[in-house]
Design a protein around this motif. Structure first.
Motif, PDB file in Angstrom:
ATOM      1  N   LYS A   1       7.243  -2.119  10.896  1.00 14.37           N
ATOM      2  CA  LYS A   1       8.207  -1.660   9.895  1.00 14.37           C
ATOM      3  C   LYS A   1       7.457  -1.077   8.698  1.00 14.37           C
ATOM      4  O   LYS A   1       6.258  -1.314   8.525  1.00 14.37           O
ATOM      5  N   THR A   2       8.180  -0.324   7.878  1.00 11.65           N
ATOM      6  CA  THR A   2       7.605   0.137   6.612  1.00 11.65           C
ATOM      7  C   THR A   2       8.186  -0.714   5.493  1.00 11.65           C
ATOM      8  O   THR A   2       9.393  -0.678   5.238  1.00 11.65           O
TER       9      THR A   2
ATOM     10  N   THR B   1       3.031  11.742  -0.575  1.00 11.31           N
ATOM     11  CA  THR B   1       3.153  11.291   0.812  1.00 11.31           C
ATOM     12  C   THR B   1       3.698  12.352   1.769  1.00 11.31           C
ATOM     13  O   THR B   1       3.512  12.225   2.980  1.00 11.31           O
TER      14      THR B   1
ATOM     15  N   VAL C   1       9.065   4.324   0.699  1.00  6.18           N
ATOM     16  CA  VAL C   1       9.514   3.651   1.927  1.00  6.18           C
ATOM     17  C   VAL C   1      10.102   4.642   2.929  1.00  6.18           C
ATOM     18  O   VAL C   1      10.113   4.378   4.142  1.00  6.18           O
TER      19      VAL C   1
ATOM     20  N   TYR D   1       3.117  -2.188   1.927  1.00  6.67           N
ATOM     21  CA  TYR D   1       2.524  -1.528   0.773  1.00  6.67           C
ATOM     22  C   TYR D   1       2.991  -2.157  -0.542  1.00  6.67           C
ATOM     23  O   TYR D   1       4.075  -2.747  -0.600  1.00  6.67           O
TER      24      TYR D   1
ATOM     25  N   ARG E   1      -2.194  -0.188   0.113  1.00  8.32           N
ATOM     26  CA  ARG E   1      -2.001  -0.901   1.379  1.00  8.32           C
ATOM     27  C   ARG E   1      -2.186  -2.396   1.155  1.00  8.32           C
ATOM     28  O   ARG E   1      -3.059  -2.823   0.393  1.00  8.32           O
TER      29      ARG E   1
ATOM     30  N   LEU F   1       6.364   6.807   4.117  1.00  8.67           N
ATOM     31  CA  LEU F   1       5.110   6.217   4.601  1.00  8.67           C
ATOM     32  C   LEU F   1       5.262   5.720   6.038  1.00  8.67           C
ATOM     33  O   LEU F   1       6.338   5.321   6.459  1.00  8.67           O
ATOM     34  N   PRO F   2       4.157   5.735   6.796  1.00  6.27           N
ATOM     35  CA  PRO F   2       4.185   5.204   8.164  1.00  6.27           C
ATOM     36  C   PRO F   2       4.309   3.675   8.140  1.00  6.27           C
ATOM     37  O   PRO F   2       4.233   3.062   7.084  1.00  6.27           O
ATOM     38  N   GLU F   3       4.500   3.081   9.285  1.00  6.47           N
ATOM     39  CA  GLU F   3       4.604   1.627   9.382  1.00  6.47           C
ATOM     40  C   GLU F   3       3.462   0.935   8.649  1.00  6.47           C
ATOM     41  O   GLU F   3       2.321   1.410   8.645  1.00  6.47           O
TER      42      GLU F   3
ATOM     43  N   GLN G   1      13.152   0.414   7.350  1.00 11.21           N
ATOM     44  CA  GLN G   1      12.561   0.613   6.015  1.00 11.21           C
ATOM     45  C   GLN G   1      13.054  -0.472   5.064  1.00 11.21           C
ATOM     46  O   GLN G   1      14.256  -0.633   4.876  1.00 11.21           O
TER      47      GLN G   1
END
Lengths: 161, 161, 161, 161
Positions: C99-100, D130, C128, C136, C145, C131-133, C75
């Motif tokens: 990665k995020t 989220t 961070v 942002y 995104r 959220l998924p990989e 992250q």
């Protein structure tokens, strides 16, 4: 009778433009600052101009002098950019006899957090009520007579000539 | 010679205790405030006590008076809680002749954002340099002689007696 | 494992130069801001550069990407000037898979009082972690995104493409 | 659809009473804080109560739960005193299924300068957008599930159970 306050701009009243990232002038923060200080001294605030003091012309200084002469009040505070504060003081000392005039300003805009503006305003309001006739610069908690003061460009502090 | 500053506590120097949700005293903010104000007046700061002025006793006031008498400086500023500021001024007026003493304080702690403290400190520093011998209270941008001032408990403002 | 924070400059970290009246960069305020927010998320802060994002080059962006790839953390939060935040996001989206990464910034410097920086930092730290990989941009309380966001130059706000 | 925000009081919204020297409640600062954060997330703010969370009763919590159930929004942020935040979270987890609810607060009032409130609000606004359905406490940059969190009374920090 109270104190007349003339606003001429300077760092005191600069704000931050979010879109350009540059400081700029909008309205004066004097009323807000006096309220924050819980000031109960009768004042009459007039904005004469809203400029950087590096751009102040001889004509601008004459205009300020004329307003000082015309004011009913005996005690006058002027907020002013620090760069040419000493110069305006000298002009007013020549042109406006018989009044107590205190010029003050700030190194950091009131709106930018850690400003010296509120401290300086408090000292100016006090000096103007207690000093004899004459023109003075009030900065750094001190008071200087017109003609006997300059801003040290390296330190940003005012010192006696 | 400069100015002697005595710290006695009061709202001026209160902080917020995160765990209890109550205001409390830690260290004085005077040095930080003078730095924020870019003050260049020579000062010597001493903390005499750190108390709410409602708890100030006759003995405390005698201690303050003795320190005023002992100080080498001719000009003295005292930060003090507002509730009994007028009372301390009256005591000092009786006990400390021949000096200029200005007592000031704040309605809102310096650390709580919108405080009148910095404005009051600026005015006190200015008043003490320009007023003749005597004891004064500096609040709300004004200056009151000891014995001729009281705090209006309803408005929180100081007024002439 | 915690969050890696990369500092690249931007309005976030600008200060006010008293002598020139211009904003400038000194040190990052990230540690101070996280302390103010009482953040207890384990973070590792690294300053990669300290520049206005209008001056950020392709090579600068590559450097940021390489640091993101090399970081042990999954992250990553990046503080960045708002003007080219969307561009950097697009570059990182191509170069750093798996990665995020959340890029955030501020419209007003943290040091200039009324800043959106602390709010944005709080939101970035939260985004961070949840959220998924992907890459942002976190501004205005929202999350966009990479490749689907731009800064509206007229309003200073971020909007979806 | 946006986010519903319920205000219940807590340190977040306390102000300083100049006359008594005590913290007290007036209006919520949520709108001002969201404006400072330049938030553009659609929100609907409702004040349900304005109390210290130590005084919150079972009936108060039921009222909050009912408002959460009745709200059209799927995402709900609740501002709340920190002392019983974990308790309210546990109640809501039992009574309000099918929504994402994030409870947040502050250790220092927003109005008292150095507050963690803006940081926490930013994180809460992000977490609620989220996280999956459930009830959470957002403090110290972290997020805890209802029933698995407590406030450490000694440090003022939240920790996992």
């Amino acid at each position: 009778m109270g104190i007349r306050i003339f606003v001429t701009g300077g760092t005191f009243d600069k704000e931050y433009n979010e879109l350009t990232g540059q400081p700029f002038f909008k309205d004066s923060h004097l009323p807000e600052m006096l309220q924050l200080g819980r000031s109960r001294v009768p004042v009459d605030i007039r904005t004469l101009m809203m400029i950087d003091s590096l751009e102040m012309t001889a004509m601008d200084r004459e205009l300020i002098a004329r307003h000082c002469l015309d004011a009913d009040e005996q005690q006058i505070v002027i907020t002013h950019g620090t760069d040419t504060m000493a110069e305006t003081a000298a002009v007013l000392a020549r042109m406006v006899p018989g009044k107590t005039i205190v010029i003050t300003g700030a190194m950091v805009p009131y709106k930018f957090g850690s400003s010296d503006g509120l401290f300086n305003l408090g000292s100016a309001i006090a000096f103007v009520q207690t000093l004899p006739e004459g023109v003075y610069v009030a900065m750094n908690g001190r008071c200087f007579r017109a003609g006997h003061v300059r801003k040290n460009k390296l330190t940003g502090e005012f010192e006696e000539l």
